[in-house]
Design an enzyme around this catalytic site. Structure first.
Site, PDB file in Angstrom:
ATOM      1  CB  ILE A  32      21.803  30.635  34.664  1.00 25.15           C
ATOM      2  CG1 ILE A  32      20.170  30.833  35.297  1.00 25.15           C
ATOM      3  CG2 ILE A  32      21.996  31.680  34.755  1.00 25.15           C
ATOM      4  CD1 ILE A  32      19.313  31.204  34.704  1.00 25.15           C
ATOM      5  CE1 TYR A  64      20.476  23.139  44.174  1.00 24.85           C
ATOM      6  CE2 TYR A  64      19.341  22.771  41.753  1.00 24.85           C
ATOM      7  CZ  TYR A  64      19.348  23.627  43.090  1.00 24.85           C
ATOM      8  OH  TYR A  64      20.281  24.790  42.358  1.00 24.85           O
TER       9      TYR A  64
END
Length: 239
Positions: A183, A150
């Site tokens: 988030i 990632y």
């Protein structure tokens, strides 16, 4: 009415961006692949609220399918706002990472960026106005255990952001990336509890998808005309 495309528009951050851009007065194409039902529901909600939106379905890793879907949309007028938000996690420590975990994460973020952005470029260039925002991650800047794939994918996206911004700056098109930290989405809920967030984030809370959408809204606006080639972190002071 300017038109905007949000890839991965049915997820937590993507949906917030889609809602905000519709509220800003753009016609929003909400892209999804597996989550097309959610994208269609979101488009309906936006239209009922007085906005303009529709759902699109394709796999960003399939260049033929992407071109087949997007080429007719820009035949007569450009899509001038593009938010490359599609991305996936498939975490594992590197010694135990399978080849398919590596390739799939790279495919979605990096090859997906190319497959979606490239067909939109010439119509956008001819219009001499455009905004491209790539959704990156804090992992691309600091790294993160178990996310070498990632981090690599989002790091490549950051580098592409800077290079592409140089190529098209003179055409009235800006290219920036936003790099969220933690988030408050379904994806982060499984990775961080409240105590962990308080230890990691100086603001002692997760960010919200709406806060990310607010930043994207600014970057695609006329107020951000002189901002390009930037990787803008939104992480509550983590770095």
């Amino acid at each position: 009415m300017k038109r905007a495309l949000v890839t991965g528009g049915s997820g937590g951050i993507g949906a917030a961006i889609s809602r905000r851009l519709a509220a800003d007065g753009y016609h929003v194409y909400i892209h999804a692949n597996q989550g097309i039902a959610s994208a269609q529901q979101l488009a309906t909600e936006i239209c009922v609220a007085g906005g303009s939106a529709e759902a699109l379905q394709f796999d960003v890793t399939d260049s033929v399918a992407v071109t087949a879907e997007l080429a007719p949309l820009v035949e007569n007028e450009p899509i001038q706002i593009l938010v490359n938000n599609a991305g996936i996690h498939d975490d594992a420590v590197f010694p135990g990472m399978r080849p398919d975990q590596w390739h799939r994460v790279i495919d979605v973020s990096v090859h997906g960026f190319f497959n979606v952005t490239q067909p939109l470029m010439m119509p956008m260039i001819r219009s001499r106005w455009g905004r491209i925002v790539n959704v990156s991650s804090i992992a691309a800047i600091t790294g993160n255990r178990g996310q070498t794939n990632y981090s690599a994918a989002k790091g490549a996206l950051n580098a592409a952001t800077k290079s592409l911004s140089l190529e098209i700056a003179s055409r009235g098109i800006t290219v920036n990336a936003v790099a969220p930290g933690i988030i408050d989405t379904a994806m982060s809920e499984s990775a961080f509890d409240a105590k962990a967030i308080a230890n990691i984030v100086p603001m002692k809370r997760a960010g919200t998808p709406t806060e990310v959408a607010d930043l994207v809204s600014f970057l695609v606006s006329d107020q951000a005309t002189y901002i390009t080639g930037q990787i803008i972190s939104i992480n509550g002071g983590m770095i």
